[in-house]
Scaffold this active site. Structure first.
Site, PDB file in Angstrom:
ATOM      1  N   PRO A  83      -4.068   6.057   2.405  1.00 48.86           N
ATOM      2  CA  PRO A  83      -3.802   4.633   2.172  1.00 48.86           C
ATOM      3  C   PRO A  83      -4.839   3.967   1.285  1.00 48.86           C
ATOM      4  O   PRO A  83      -6.046   4.174   1.444  1.00 48.86           O
ATOM      5  CB  PRO A  83      -3.827   4.056   3.590  1.00 48.86           C
ATOM      6  N   CYS A  84      -4.334   3.151   0.355  1.00 47.68           N
ATOM      7  CA  CYS A  84      -5.203   2.571  -0.671  1.00 47.68           C
ATOM      8  C   CYS A  84      -5.530   1.108  -0.412  1.00 47.68           C
ATOM      9  O   CYS A  84      -6.244   0.483  -1.193  1.00 47.68           O
ATOM     10  CB  CYS A  84      -4.549   2.704  -2.047  1.00 47.68           C
ATOM     11  N   ASN A  85      -5.026   0.548   0.704  1.00 44.57           N
ATOM     12  CA  ASN A  85      -5.147  -0.893   0.924  1.00 44.57           C
ATOM     13  C   ASN A  85      -6.576  -1.415   0.752  1.00 44.57           C
ATOM     14  O   ASN A  85      -6.791  -2.495   0.206  1.00 44.57           O
ATOM     15  CB  ASN A  85      -4.667  -1.249   2.341  1.00 44.57           C
ATOM     16  N   TYR A  87      -8.950  -0.141  -1.037  1.00 42.48           N
ATOM     17  CA  TYR A  87      -9.558   0.199  -2.321  1.00 42.48           C
ATOM     18  C   TYR A  87      -8.875  -0.502  -3.498  1.00 42.48           C
ATOM     19  O   TYR A  87      -9.372  -0.475  -4.615  1.00 42.48           O
ATOM     20  CB  TYR A  87      -9.501   1.712  -2.556  1.00 42.48           C
TER      21      TYR A  87
END
Length: 350
Positions: A83-85, A87
């Site tokens: 998950p990139c939330n 970053y």
């Protein structure tokens, strides 16, 4: 034997589609689905429907933090788009201090447990700058410590013929006891592809009965605002009458009510956001349908997304472009088959 692929944070199947469709003309150098995991129920249903309809039990709808990986069968390859939330430049950029930031470690755990021959890890470009760069350095170090030679690269998918300006950090790792060196595939072979969003959305026309193609009900004021915004402009660069202007303090996000430029790749398809963030058609005063967004992500029209309209929007926005993933997987397969291909130097200094 084909490489058996396991996936964590699998999403709706953009990576899996690219993997299972990767074809270098040698059947034994191919990739097959083995198992997958995601925390979102609709996403898992979409993956089952499109990637492994004959083996739905191989997709595990569970939170990775409590997921028991000891029950999973062996794999030869691992993919994890963690998950990139925390970053993303669009979010608060909490990095390792956020809820999602540390989840990459479950990919590292899987590498240590299964010892696959290779892996592919994906995240947003903002990962490099999170926590003043320390998060990225820590992740790379742990991937190396797991026993892999890694090649991180910021892929600009529009350079590979994808009809969308989508930049993603992808790390390919090969187990360090294997005598193979992965090279970043060159975008040169894709230079002449027409990757304009007009062509992506209109050629061929989307069938009238295509799934996930419902129109959004636009309010009269949104229609009026869009009629004042020319292709390529947004709510802040267009010459809007006073009653249509957005009075927002702080940052003016360039994608708010931005209409596509039909002769260029689309701007980045996102999975969430309120009014003004849904990507807007260049000629019609409306947001794109989910099927049109899916075309920008290079999903085929027969790829059916399961869930509500907002759930489907989220799934599409979080995915890796199918055909972009396919290019990278084919480079990996050529690496193991000993086939030369045109490549470039990685653009990230480790």
């Amino acid at each position: 034997m084909p490489f058996r692929l396991g996936e964590l944070f699998c999403g709706p199947g953009g990576i899996a589609w690219g993997a299972t469709h990767a074809d270098i003309g040698i059947p034994e150098f191919s990739i097959v689905h083995q198992w997958a995991n995601d925390y979102d129920a609709d996403t898992c249903e979409t993956y089952r429907r499109n990637i492994c309809p004959n083996a739905p039990q191989t997709v595990y709808h569970e939170d990775i933090r409590t997921f028991d990986m000891t029950r999973l069968p062996p794999i030869d390859a691992l993919a994890f788009g963690f998950p990139c939330n925390d970053y993303s430049v669009v979010g608060e950029q909490r990095g390792m201090d956020g809820v999602y930031g540390p989840l990459y470690s479950y990919g590292v755990n899987a590498l240590n447990r299964f010892r696959p021959q290779w892996f592919l890890a994906e995240n947003v470009g903002g990962l490099r700058n999170a926590n003043e760069g320390t998060a990225f350095a820590r992740i790379l170090a742990e991937l190396r410590e797991a026993g892999y030679v890694i090649t991180p690269h910021l892929y600009k998918f529009e350079d590979y013929g994808i009809p969308q300006a989508r930049h993603r950090l992808i790390i390919v790792g090969i187990r360090n006891d294997l005598n193979f060196i992965y090279r970043v595939p060159s975008p040169a072979p894709y230079a002449d592809i027409d990757n304009s969003c007009r062509t992506a959305i209109e050629v061929p026309p989307i069938p009238a009965d295509a799934p996930n193609n419902e129109l959004t009900n636009q309010s009269p004021i949104v229609v009026e605002r869009l009629n004042h915004i020319r292709p390529g402009q947004n709510a802040f660069t267009a010459d809007l009458p006073e009653h249509l202007q957005l009075h927002i303090r702080g940052a003016r996000i360039s994608q708010i009510y931005k209409r596509l430029d039909p002769d260029r790749p689309a701007y980045t398809v996102t999975g969430s956001g309120g009014g003004g963030t849904h990507i807007y058609h260049w000629a019609e005063p409306r947001a794109l349908t989910n099927r049109e967004r899916a075309r920008l992500q290079t999903f085929d029209d027969d790829f059916v997304f399961i869930g509500s309209k907002e759930s489907v929007r989220k799934q599409i926005g979080m995915a890796v472009p199918c055909r972009g993933a396919k290019i990278i997987f084919e480079a990996i397969l050529r690496t193991f088959a000993g086939i030369e291909y045109v490549h470039v130097e990685p653009n990230i200094d480790e």
